[in-house]
Every structure is written in structure tokens, then in C-alpha cells.
Motif scaffolding. Structure first.
Motif, PDB file in Angstrom:
ATOM      1  N   GLN A 189       0.869  -1.175   0.000  1.00  0.00           N
ATOM      2  CA  GLN A 189       0.000   0.000   0.000  1.00  0.00           C
ATOM      3  C   GLN A 189       0.908   1.228   0.000  1.00  0.00           C
ATOM      4  OE1 GLN A 189      -2.564   0.186   3.398  1.00  0.00           O
ATOM      5  NE2 GLN A 189      -3.542   2.091   2.760  1.00  0.00           N
ATOM      6  N   ASP A 190       0.601   2.214  -0.834  1.00  0.00           N
ATOM      7  CA  ASP A 190       1.442   3.409  -0.984  1.00  0.00           C
ATOM      8  C   ASP A 190       1.817   4.011   0.367  1.00  0.00           C
ATOM      9  OD1 ASP A 190       1.256   3.075  -3.683  1.00  0.00           O
ATOM     10  OD2 ASP A 190      -0.177   4.706  -4.010  1.00  0.00           O
ATOM     11  N   ILE A 191       3.069   4.496   0.441  1.00  0.00           N
ATOM     12  CA  ILE A 191       3.589   5.093   1.669  1.00  0.00           C
ATOM     13  C   ILE A 191       4.073   6.502   1.343  1.00  0.00           C
ATOM     14  CG2 ILE A 191       5.336   4.885   3.475  1.00  0.00           C
ATOM     15  CD1 ILE A 191       5.599   1.908   2.706  1.00  0.00           C
ATOM     16  N   GLU A 200       4.974 -11.352   6.844  1.00  0.00           N
ATOM     17  CA  GLU A 200       3.946 -10.655   7.609  1.00  0.00           C
ATOM     18  C   GLU A 200       3.723  -9.266   7.018  1.00  0.00           C
ATOM     19  OE1 GLU A 200       5.517 -10.470  11.547  1.00  0.00           O
ATOM     20  OE2 GLU A 200       4.995 -12.534  12.008  1.00  0.00           O
ATOM     21  N   VAL A 201       2.516  -8.765   7.184  1.00  0.00           N
ATOM     22  CA  VAL A 201       2.205  -7.413   6.708  1.00  0.00           C
ATOM     23  C   VAL A 201       2.380  -6.456   7.885  1.00  0.00           C
ATOM     24  CG1 VAL A 201       0.438  -5.922   5.730  1.00  0.00           C
ATOM     25  CG2 VAL A 201       0.639  -8.287   4.958  1.00  0.00           C
ATOM     26  N   TRP A 202       3.203  -5.427   7.671  1.00  0.00           N
ATOM     27  CA  TRP A 202       3.504  -4.434   8.703  1.00  0.00           C
ATOM     28  C   TRP A 202       3.005  -3.066   8.266  1.00  0.00           C
ATOM     29  CZ3 TRP A 202       6.699  -4.432  13.206  1.00  0.00           C
ATOM     30  CH2 TRP A 202       7.156  -5.697  13.586  1.00  0.00           C
ATOM     31  N   THR A 203       2.632  -2.246   9.233  1.00  0.00           N
ATOM     32  CA  THR A 203       2.379  -0.840   8.980  1.00  0.00           C
ATOM     33  C   THR A 203       3.738  -0.201   8.710  1.00  0.00           C
ATOM     34  OG1 THR A 203       0.538  -0.869  10.523  1.00  0.00           O
ATOM     35  CG2 THR A 203       1.435   1.281   9.951  1.00  0.00           C
ATOM     36  N   ALA A 204       3.800   0.654   7.690  1.00  0.00           N
ATOM     37  CA  ALA A 204       5.094   1.223   7.313  1.00  0.00           C
ATOM     38  C   ALA A 204       4.973   2.712   7.052  1.00  0.00           C
ATOM     39  CB  ALA A 204       5.633   0.524   6.073  1.00  0.00           C
ATOM     40  N   ALA A 205       6.053   3.391   7.374  1.00  0.00           N
ATOM     41  CA  ALA A 205       6.176   4.820   7.105  1.00  0.00           C
ATOM     42  C   ALA A 205       7.556   5.057   6.510  1.00  0.00           C
ATOM     43  CB  ALA A 205       6.001   5.620   8.398  1.00  0.00           C
ATOM     44  N   PRO A 206       7.705   6.124   5.720  1.00  0.00           N
ATOM     45  CA  PRO A 206       9.029   6.382   5.146  1.00  0.00           C
ATOM     46  C   PRO A 206      10.001   6.890   6.212  1.00  0.00           C
ATOM     47  CG  PRO A 206       7.531   8.120   4.541  1.00  0.00           C
ATOM     48  CD  PRO A 206       6.714   7.086   5.265  1.00  0.00           C
ATOM     49  N   TYR A 207      11.239   6.432   6.151  1.00  0.00           N
ATOM     50  CA  TYR A 207      12.256   6.898   7.085  1.00  0.00           C
ATOM     51  C   TYR A 207      12.515   8.387   6.871  1.00  0.00           C
ATOM     52  CZ  TYR A 207      16.478   6.768   9.927  1.00  0.00           C
ATOM     53  OH  TYR A 207      17.421   7.003  10.897  1.00  0.00           O
ATOM     54  N   ASP A 208      12.528   8.778   5.610  1.00  0.00           N
ATOM     55  CA  ASP A 208      12.636  10.196   5.251  1.00  0.00           C
ATOM     56  C   ASP A 208      11.228  10.672   4.916  1.00  0.00           C
ATOM     57  OD1 ASP A 208      13.189  12.694   4.278  1.00  0.00           O
ATOM     58  OD2 ASP A 208      14.429  12.015   2.599  1.00  0.00           O
ATOM     59  N   GLU A 209      10.690  11.587   5.694  1.00  0.00           N
ATOM     60  CA  GLU A 209       9.289  11.990   5.540  1.00  0.00           C
ATOM     61  C   GLU A 209       8.992  12.696   4.221  1.00  0.00           C
ATOM     62  OE1 GLU A 209       9.292  16.166   7.994  1.00  0.00           O
ATOM     63  OE2 GLU A 209       9.041  14.303   9.120  1.00  0.00           O
ATOM     64  N   HIS A 210      10.005  13.060   3.460  1.00  0.00           N
ATOM     65  CA  HIS A 210       9.805  13.745   2.184  1.00  0.00           C
ATOM     66  C   HIS A 210       9.756  12.767   1.009  1.00  0.00           C
ATOM     67  CE1 HIS A 210      10.323  17.481   4.290  1.00  0.00           C
ATOM     68  NE2 HIS A 210      11.487  17.076   4.750  1.00  0.00           N
ATOM     69  N   SER A 222       8.077   9.562  -1.071  1.00  0.00           N
ATOM     70  CA  SER A 222       6.863   8.768  -1.294  1.00  0.00           C
ATOM     71  C   SER A 222       7.280   7.467  -1.948  1.00  0.00           C
ATOM     72  CB  SER A 222       5.894   9.514  -2.209  1.00  0.00           C
ATOM     73  OG  SER A 222       5.412  10.676  -1.559  1.00  0.00           O
ATOM     74  N   ILE A 223       6.672   6.374  -1.519  1.00  0.00           N
ATOM     75  CA  ILE A 223       7.021   5.058  -2.039  1.00  0.00           C
ATOM     76  C   ILE A 223       5.751   4.425  -2.587  1.00  0.00           C
ATOM     77  CG2 ILE A 223       8.096   2.851  -1.523  1.00  0.00           C
ATOM     78  CD1 ILE A 223       9.328   4.234   0.985  1.00  0.00           C
TER      79      ILE A 223
END
Length: 153
Positions: free
Chosen positions: A99-101, A114-124, A126-127
Motif C-alpha cells: 500500500q502506498d507510503i 507478515e504485513v507491517w504498517t510502514a512509514a518512510p524513514y525520510d518523511e519527504h 513517497s514510495i
């Protein structure tokens, strides 16, 4: 007193056994080295050496074992591989974004089955979905990831 001087080896043996048993509880390898010194004293007692010589040799053997043998044995015992447990074993692993991050939107990534909630390490950054990412950090139940660069032909 004659019995004690004739059977001094048994006192050295008893000391060695007691030190060996006590070593099983401490696991410091100090008492085992002292037990080896007691065995050296026992050998000299069996050979009929005077007590003073037995005590000096037992002390010398103990100090020698503590100074020469114990450091290398403890180094060898403590040099095994490091066991990573829990979330730490996921650090550095690669996963697939499901799912897009982005910095404003938490997404999902598949890691180690396993499916994990993910956020970008660098907040600027988009993945997009389908990208391969590497896990740089885990905080709580969220994996902080960074995209893995691809070689484009």
C-alpha cells in the motif's frame, strides 16, 4: 597429627571437589582454576612433598591458571554469534510495499511473510505500491523504510 600428614592428599582432593562444585554455581571459571591448583597440591602430597612446597605449588598453579588460561577460555566462550530477537531481526531486511507510503500517509509493507504498517524513514519520500524497501528502524508496530534503488537498463 600423623594421620593428617599421611593423608593430606585427601584434604587437597576435597578442596578441589568443593571448588569444582562451587564453580558449577558461579560459572566465572575462577573457582575452577583454584581447583586445578588444589589438584597440583594433591599430586605433590601423594609424592610426599612437604606441606609448604605443596601450598606454594598449589598457589602458583592457581595464579598461573588465572593469568594464562582463564582469559583465553572466557574470550572463546563469549565470542559466539549474537542472537537477534524480536523486531531487531527485521532491521536491514527487504520487503515489498503493498500500500502506498508517504510522509502524510502510513502504508503497508510485507516483511518476512507478515504485513507491517510502514512509514518512510525520510518523511519527504513517497514510495509506490510494488516497490522494494529496506527496513531501517522499527518503532512500536511501524516499520520505517527506505526504497531500495533499482538499476534501470
Amino acid at each position: 597429627m600423623d594421620w593428617l600428614s599421611d593423608n593430606l592428599w585427601s584434604a587437597w582432593l576435597a578442596a578441589a571437589v568443593l571448588l569444582g562444585v562451587a564453580e558449577m554455581f558461579s560459572l566465572d571459571l575462577i573457582l575452577m582454576m583454584l581447583a586445578v591448583g588444589a589438584v597440583a597440591g594433591m599430586v605433590l602430597a601423594l609424592l610426599g612433598a612437604p606441606f609448604a612446597i605443596q601450598a606454594v605449588v598449589a598457589a602458583g598453579a592457581s595464579v598461573g591458571m588465572l593469568a594464562l588460561v582463564r582469559p583465553s577460555v572466557t574470550r572463546r566462550l563469549h565470542s559466539g554469534p549474537t542472537l537477534t530477537q524480536g523486531h531487531d531481526k527485521l532491521l536491514g531486511q527487504r520487503g515489498l510495499v503493498t500500500q502506498d507510503i508517504s510522509g502524510l500517509q502510513v502504508g503497508r509493507v510485507k516483511l518476512a511473510g507478515e504485513v507491517w504498517t510502514a512509514a518512510p524513514y525520510d518523511e519527504h519520500v513517497s514510495i509506490a505500491e510494488g516497490e522494494t524497501v529496506e527496513v531501517l528502524q522499527i518503532r512500536g508496530a511501524t516499520a520505517y523504510v527506505h526504497p531500495v534503488p533499482r538499476l534501470e537498463p
